[in-house]
Design a protein around this motif. Structure first.
Motif, PDB file in Angstrom:
ATOM      1  N   GLU A  37       0.837  -1.167   0.053  1.00 46.77           N
ATOM      2  CA  GLU A  37       0.098  -0.215   0.072  1.00 46.77           C
ATOM      3  C   GLU A  37       0.759   0.935   0.060  1.00 46.77           C
ATOM      4  O   GLU A  37       0.165   2.489  -0.205  1.00 46.77           O
ATOM      5  CB  GLU A  37      -1.142  -0.251   1.013  1.00 46.77           C
ATOM      6  N   LYS A  38       1.921   0.885   0.754  1.00 45.08           N
ATOM      7  CA  LYS A  38       2.824   2.280   0.395  1.00 45.08           C
ATOM      8  C   LYS A  38       3.699   2.264  -0.413  1.00 45.08           C
ATOM      9  O   LYS A  38       4.146   4.016  -1.534  1.00 45.08           O
ATOM     10  CB  LYS A  38       4.359   2.325   1.759  1.00 45.08           C
ATOM     11  N   ASP A  39       4.253   1.661  -0.981  1.00 47.69           N
ATOM     12  CA  ASP A  39       4.983   2.028  -2.184  1.00 47.69           C
ATOM     13  C   ASP A  39       4.537   1.816  -3.588  1.00 47.69           C
ATOM     14  O   ASP A  39       4.881   1.153  -4.670  1.00 47.69           O
ATOM     15  CB  ASP A  39       6.587   0.948  -1.892  1.00 47.69           C
ATOM     16  N   GLY A  40       3.675   0.826  -3.672  1.00 47.53           N
ATOM     17  CA  GLY A  40       2.598   0.147  -4.493  1.00 47.53           C
ATOM     18  C   GLY A  40       3.225  -1.264  -4.685  1.00 47.53           C
ATOM     19  O   GLY A  40       3.780  -1.917  -3.925  1.00 47.53           O
ATOM     20  N   CYS A  41       2.242  -1.835  -5.902  1.00 45.47           N
ATOM     21  CA  CYS A  41       2.567  -3.791  -5.582  1.00 45.47           C
ATOM     22  C   CYS A  41       3.644  -4.498  -7.092  1.00 45.47           C
ATOM     23  O   CYS A  41       2.517  -3.508  -8.436  1.00 45.47           O
ATOM     24  CB  CYS A  41       1.719  -3.755  -5.052  1.00 45.47           C
ATOM     25  N   ALA A  42       3.345  -5.419  -7.618  1.00 43.72           N
ATOM     26  CA  ALA A  42       3.617  -6.194  -8.442  1.00 43.72           C
ATOM     27  C   ALA A  42       2.884  -6.462  -9.407  1.00 43.72           C
ATOM     28  O   ALA A  42       1.258  -6.851  -9.075  1.00 43.72           O
ATOM     29  CB  ALA A  42       4.375  -7.105  -8.522  1.00 43.72           C
ATOM     30  N   ARG A  43       2.548  -7.161 -10.614  1.00 47.56           N
ATOM     31  CA  ARG A  43       1.347  -7.679 -11.576  1.00 47.56           C
ATOM     32  C   ARG A  43       0.984  -8.523 -10.789  1.00 47.56           C
ATOM     33  O   ARG A  43      -0.206  -8.959 -10.464  1.00 47.56           O
ATOM     34  CB  ARG A  43       1.992  -7.677 -12.851  1.00 47.56           C
ATOM     35  N   VAL A  44       1.800  -9.469 -10.135  1.00 43.41           N
ATOM     36  CA  VAL A  44       0.887 -10.708  -9.366  1.00 43.41           C
ATOM     37  C   VAL A  44      -0.119 -10.695  -8.577  1.00 43.41           C
ATOM     38  O   VAL A  44      -1.610 -10.803  -7.959  1.00 43.41           O
ATOM     39  CB  VAL A  44       2.430 -11.387  -8.986  1.00 43.41           C
ATOM     40  N   VAL A  45       0.267  -9.159  -7.726  1.00 47.78           N
ATOM     41  CA  VAL A  45      -0.842  -8.929  -6.884  1.00 47.78           C
ATOM     42  C   VAL A  45      -2.155  -8.485  -7.378  1.00 47.78           C
ATOM     43  O   VAL A  45      -3.095  -8.649  -7.089  1.00 47.78           O
ATOM     44  CB  VAL A  45      -0.179  -7.584  -5.892  1.00 47.78           C
ATOM     45  N   ASP A  46      -2.261  -7.886  -8.583  1.00 40.95           N
ATOM     46  CA  ASP A  46      -3.072  -7.313  -9.711  1.00 40.95           C
ATOM     47  C   ASP A  46      -4.069  -8.530 -10.067  1.00 40.95           C
ATOM     48  O   ASP A  46      -5.563  -8.894  -9.764  1.00 40.95           O
ATOM     49  CB  ASP A  46      -2.338  -6.614 -11.161  1.00 40.95           C
ATOM     50  N   LEU A  47      -3.307  -9.755  -9.919  1.00 39.61           N
ATOM     51  CA  LEU A  47      -4.089 -10.317 -10.372  1.00 39.61           C
ATOM     52  C   LEU A  47      -4.769 -10.910  -9.493  1.00 39.61           C
ATOM     53  O   LEU A  47      -6.160 -11.313  -9.856  1.00 39.61           O
ATOM     54  CB  LEU A  47      -3.602 -11.343 -11.638  1.00 39.61           C
ATOM     55  N   ALA A  48      -3.803 -11.087  -8.044  1.00 37.54           N
ATOM     56  CA  ALA A  48      -4.802 -11.657  -6.577  1.00 37.54           C
ATOM     57  C   ALA A  48      -6.129 -10.803  -6.336  1.00 37.54           C
ATOM     58  O   ALA A  48      -6.795 -11.737  -6.008  1.00 37.54           O
ATOM     59  CB  ALA A  48      -3.463 -11.617  -5.593  1.00 37.54           C
ATOM     60  N   THR A  49      -5.934  -9.638  -6.247  1.00 40.15           N
ATOM     61  CA  THR A  49      -6.788  -9.084  -5.888  1.00 40.15           C
ATOM     62  C   THR A  49      -8.002  -8.451  -6.789  1.00 40.15           C
ATOM     63  O   THR A  49      -9.432  -8.885  -6.982  1.00 40.15           O
ATOM     64  CB  THR A  49      -6.714  -7.772  -5.866  1.00 40.15           C
ATOM     65  N   GLN A  50      -7.747  -9.278  -8.028  1.00 41.32           N
ATOM     66  CA  GLN A  50      -9.008  -9.376  -9.233  1.00 41.32           C
ATOM     67  C   GLN A  50      -9.728 -10.019  -8.913  1.00 41.32           C
ATOM     68  O   GLN A  50     -10.961 -10.795  -8.437  1.00 41.32           O
ATOM     69  CB  GLN A  50      -7.993  -9.601 -10.309  1.00 41.32           C
ATOM     70  N   HIS A  51      -9.075 -11.557  -8.166  1.00 39.48           N
ATOM     71  CA  HIS A  51      -9.768 -13.120  -7.878  1.00 39.48           C
ATOM     72  C   HIS A  51     -10.345 -12.612  -6.784  1.00 39.48           C
ATOM     73  O   HIS A  51     -11.266 -13.342  -6.925  1.00 39.48           O
ATOM     74  CB  HIS A  51      -8.475 -13.870  -7.869  1.00 39.48           C
ATOM     75  N   LEU A  52     -10.057 -12.116  -6.080  1.00 36.79           N
ATOM     76  CA  LEU A  52     -10.456 -11.790  -4.478  1.00 36.79           C
ATOM     77  C   LEU A  52     -11.612 -11.710  -4.611  1.00 36.79           C
ATOM     78  O   LEU A  52     -12.189 -11.632  -3.798  1.00 36.79           O
ATOM     79  CB  LEU A  52      -9.197 -11.262  -3.530  1.00 36.79           C
ATOM     80  N   SER A  53     -11.737 -10.391  -5.376  1.00 39.30           N
ATOM     81  CA  SER A  53     -12.707  -9.251  -6.374  1.00 39.30           C
ATOM     82  C   SER A  53     -13.827 -10.368  -6.521  1.00 39.30           C
ATOM     83  O   SER A  53     -15.153 -10.301  -6.103  1.00 39.30           O
ATOM     84  CB  SER A  53     -12.517  -7.923  -6.580  1.00 39.30           C
ATOM     85  N   LEU A  54     -13.813 -10.434  -7.087  1.00 40.51           N
ATOM     86  CA  LEU A  54     -14.291 -11.510  -8.480  1.00 40.51           C
ATOM     87  C   LEU A  54     -15.313 -12.476  -6.741  1.00 40.51           C
ATOM     88  O   LEU A  54     -16.621 -12.655  -7.282  1.00 40.51           O
ATOM     89  CB  LEU A  54     -14.157 -11.871  -9.526  1.00 40.51           C
ATOM     90  N   ARG A  55     -14.367 -12.718  -6.287  1.00 42.29           N
ATOM     91  CA  ARG A  55     -14.908 -14.622  -5.100  1.00 42.29           C
ATOM     92  C   ARG A  55     -15.723 -13.781  -4.438  1.00 42.29           C
ATOM     93  O   ARG A  55     -17.079 -14.049  -4.066  1.00 42.29           O
ATOM     94  CB  ARG A  55     -13.917 -15.203  -4.628  1.00 42.29           C
ATOM     95  N   GLU A  56     -15.717 -12.246  -4.235  1.00 42.79           N
ATOM     96  CA  GLU A  56     -16.285 -11.629  -3.477  1.00 42.79           C
ATOM     97  C   GLU A  56     -17.477 -11.094  -3.580  1.00 42.79           C
ATOM     98  O   GLU A  56     -18.703 -11.071  -2.758  1.00 42.79           O
ATOM     99  CB  GLU A  56     -15.711  -9.608  -2.393  1.00 42.79           C
TER     100      GLU A  56
END
Length: 74
Positions: A37-56
């Motif tokens: 959250e402080k420094d940004g994140c990599a593409r793998v986190v983009d994919l993980a957050t998309q997956h978790l968002s869809l799951r929710e």
């Protein structure tokens, strides 16, 4: 384009999750998540957050798709 820290924070808040919950759901330590959250994140986190968002947002979609697939085979 990779998700920045600000976007990650907005994503987390849109799900009404604490940093602790987001870290747990992503399978990382709280300290690691806070760094994202402080420094940004990599593409793998983009994919993980998309997956978790869809799951929710759409619980049961995967099981529903499996049922449709089984029906279509017969």
């Amino acid at each position: 384009m990779s998700m920045g820290g600000f976007e990650l924070k907005i994503w987390r808040r849109s799900l009404s999750w604490t940093q602790e919950r987001a870290a747990e759901e992503l399978g990382v330590s709280l300290r690691c998540y806070q760094g994202w959250e402080k420094d940004g994140c990599a593409r793998v986190v983009d994919l993980a957050t998309q997956h978790l968002s869809l799951r929710e947002l759409w619980p049961g979609v995967a099981s529903g798709l499996r049922k449709v697939s089984l029906i279509a085979r017969h």
